[in-house]
Design an enzyme around this catalytic site. Structure first.
Site, PDB file in Angstrom:
ATOM      1  N   HIS A   1       0.669  -1.274  -0.001  1.00 38.73           N
ATOM      2  CA  HIS A   1      -0.025   0.110   0.018  1.00 38.73           C
ATOM      3  C   HIS A   1       0.662   1.346  -0.095  1.00 38.73           C
ATOM      4  O   HIS A   1       0.407   2.072   0.642  1.00 38.73           O
ATOM      5  CB  HIS A   1      -1.044   0.005   1.116  1.00 38.73           C
ATOM      6  CG  HIS A   1      -2.089  -1.087   1.170  1.00 38.73           C
ATOM      7  ND1 HIS A   1      -2.695  -1.325   0.049  1.00 38.73           N
ATOM      8  CD2 HIS A   1      -2.843  -1.560   2.038  1.00 38.73           C
ATOM      9  CE1 HIS A   1      -3.475  -2.369   0.236  1.00 38.73           C
ATOM     10  NE2 HIS A   1      -3.584  -2.492   1.710  1.00 38.73           N
TER      11      HIS A   1
ATOM     12  N   HIS B   1     -10.030   1.494   0.574  1.00 37.68           N
ATOM     13  CA  HIS B   1      -9.977   0.371   1.330  1.00 37.68           C
ATOM     14  C   HIS B   1     -11.061   0.144   2.535  1.00 37.68           C
ATOM     15  O   HIS B   1     -10.934  -0.093   3.499  1.00 37.68           O
ATOM     16  CB  HIS B   1      -8.549   0.577   2.305  1.00 37.68           C
ATOM     17  CG  HIS B   1      -8.218  -0.614   2.606  1.00 37.68           C
ATOM     18  ND1 HIS B   1      -8.784  -1.763   3.185  1.00 37.68           N
ATOM     19  CD2 HIS B   1      -7.024  -1.411   2.074  1.00 37.68           C
ATOM     20  CE1 HIS B   1      -8.036  -3.003   3.447  1.00 37.68           C
ATOM     21  NE2 HIS B   1      -7.031  -2.729   2.833  1.00 37.68           N
TER      22      HIS B   1
ATOM     23  N   GLU C   1     -11.576  -4.055  -3.177  1.00 34.65           N
ATOM     24  CA  GLU C   1     -10.625  -3.013  -3.396  1.00 34.65           C
ATOM     25  C   GLU C   1     -10.265  -3.119  -5.100  1.00 34.65           C
ATOM     26  O   GLU C   1      -9.766  -4.021  -5.405  1.00 34.65           O
ATOM     27  CB  GLU C   1      -9.390  -2.909  -2.822  1.00 34.65           C
ATOM     28  CG  GLU C   1      -9.510  -3.024  -1.397  1.00 34.65           C
ATOM     29  CD  GLU C   1      -8.343  -3.921  -0.569  1.00 34.65           C
ATOM     30  OE1 GLU C   1      -7.068  -3.613  -0.901  1.00 34.65           O
ATOM     31  OE2 GLU C   1      -8.575  -4.815  -0.034  1.00 34.65           O
TER      32      GLU C   1
HETATM   33  C1  GAL Z   1      -5.253  -5.440   2.016  1.00 35.80           C
HETATM   34  C2  GAL Z   1      -4.452  -6.469   1.913  1.00 35.80           C
HETATM   35  C3  GAL Z   1      -4.414  -7.273   3.158  1.00 35.80           C
HETATM   36  C4  GAL Z   1      -4.124  -6.498   4.182  1.00 35.80           C
HETATM   37  C5  GAL Z   1      -5.132  -5.179   4.314  1.00 35.80           C
HETATM   38  C6  GAL Z   1      -4.327  -4.215   5.214  1.00 35.80           C
HETATM   39  O1  GAL Z   1      -5.460  -4.759   1.024  1.00 35.80           O
HETATM   40  O2  GAL Z   1      -4.968  -7.426   0.761  1.00 35.80           O
HETATM   41  O3  GAL Z   1      -3.507  -8.438   3.055  1.00 35.80           O
HETATM   42  O4  GAL Z   1      -2.756  -6.073   4.154  1.00 35.80           O
HETATM   43  O5  GAL Z   1      -4.829  -4.440   3.099  1.00 35.80           O
HETATM   44  O6  GAL Z   1      -4.543  -4.349   6.603  1.00 35.80           O
END
Ligand code: GAL
Length: 342
Positions: A94, A169, A307
């Protein structure tokens, strides 16, 4: 100048209300009616802005520059090797520990006839930010319509060749946040393929696999619990679903990617996007130690993130969709969350 704790609200004629804050453009609430008109907040999160600022910074946030994972934080572009921060085990996640979810976006009211109410969120990410090349100018519109659609439109331009993959998210629970898990909510995906994970790599292997005959098969609607509780190797790696699905018929135009519904409340949410993939994440890491909305613990499988995205690790996988943005080009991503009653 927008502050981290500034709160913004969008409201339409049907009492649908979207609330977000300056930090990360974090969507802290989406209130929608059920079949009897009873309102509930269907995104999981905290009870106050102070708690949101101190808590999980991905809840409802805008993620970037590259959402999801890049293996070992490495990629090459135009003959240059880049090393990004590895903030998730061996991988980059991210956009790094100071990703776009942790920035205060500049928020201004935005007007267009298709929206009942809208805001524009802007950010300038300097050349070299978190190790990424190029100055990136990003604009995101949050627009609410009287058809109960939350439209999220992303646009970005760069001063040098770079990679980009923005997303939103929010974790949804159509019973209302705090009302247990999403196990009996029904999911249908317009995806006959997905990108499997490897526990060793910590993300996708690079394969694109048919969902048929696996727990990942949501082509015909089924409950999320059926998949999360299945005796399936992919499910075991992440204790639920945390997978990228390949949207069927992808051609860069807006199309239906997912449909989530809850029989009890009658609430339904469709997700439309012009992106090639959608990450379905069932919040497997929540352990009930944090207090969320309604004063209830934030539990494992308490919400599902949907997402819209380019596939994880695309910069290192030639057969995955392109994530490169060059000067003169405009990155455009649309995601629509449309609420209805079934
Ligand atoms: C998502 C990801 C998860 C986790 C989450 C953040 O996008 O697929 O594995 O990292 O974000 O807590």
């Amino acid at each position: 100048m927008t502050k981290a704790s500034d709160v913004f609200k969008l409201k339409n004629a049907n009492n649908v209300e979207v609330t977000f804050i300056g930090r990360g453009g974090q969507i802290t609430g989406i209130t929608v009616p059920d079949k009897d008109g009873k309102l509930a907040d269907v995104v999981i999160g905290y009870q106050s802005v102070e708690e949101a600022l101190a808590g999980d910074g991905y809840f409802g946030a805008l993620c970037g520059r590259f959402s999801n994972r890049i293996v070992k934080g490495q990629f090459s572009l135009e003959g240059i090797d880049y090393q990004l921060e590895c903030n998730n085990g061996p991988n980059h996640l991210h956009g790094g520990s100071e990703g776009f979810n942790s920035r205060v976006w500049d928020v201004t009211p935005y007007e267009e006839s298709r929206f009942t109410q809208a805001y524009k969120l802007s950010l300038v990410s300097p050349d070299g930010d978190q190790g990424y090349p190029g100055e990136l100018k990003v604009e995101v519109v949050y627009g609410l319509t009287d058809e109960n659609e939350l439209v999220i439109e992303y646009a970005a331009e760069t001063s040098k060749a770079t990679i980009i993959n923005l997303t939103s998210h929010a974790y949804f629970n159509l019973k209302g946040a705090g009302n247990g898990t999403i196990e009996d909510q029904v999911l249908e995906l317009n995806a006959s393929k997905f990108t499997p994970l490897s526990a060793e790599i910590g993300t996708v292997t690079g394969e694109i696999t048919e969902v048929k005959g696996t727990a990942m098969d949501f082509v015909d609607a089924k409950t999320i619990g059926e998949a999360c509780n299945a005796d399936d190797d992919q499910v075991k790696i992440v204790d639920g679903i945390d997978h990228n699905f390949v949207i069927d018929g992808y051609d860069g135009m807006l199309r239906l990617a997912a449909r989530l519904s809850d029989e009890e409340s009658g609430r339904c949410m469709e997700v439309f996007t012009n992106q090639p993939g959608i990450q379905i994440y069932t919040g497997s890491h929540f352990d009930g130690t944090e207090t969320g909305k309604l004063g209830k613990p934030i539990v494992k499988w308490g919400g599902v993130a949907m997402e819209t995205q380019i596939f994880p690790d695309s910069p290192n996988k030639e057969h995955f969709p392109n994530a490169v943005l060059k000067p003169g080009e405009v990155y455009k991503h649309t995601c629509v969350y449309k609420f209805s009653i079934q």
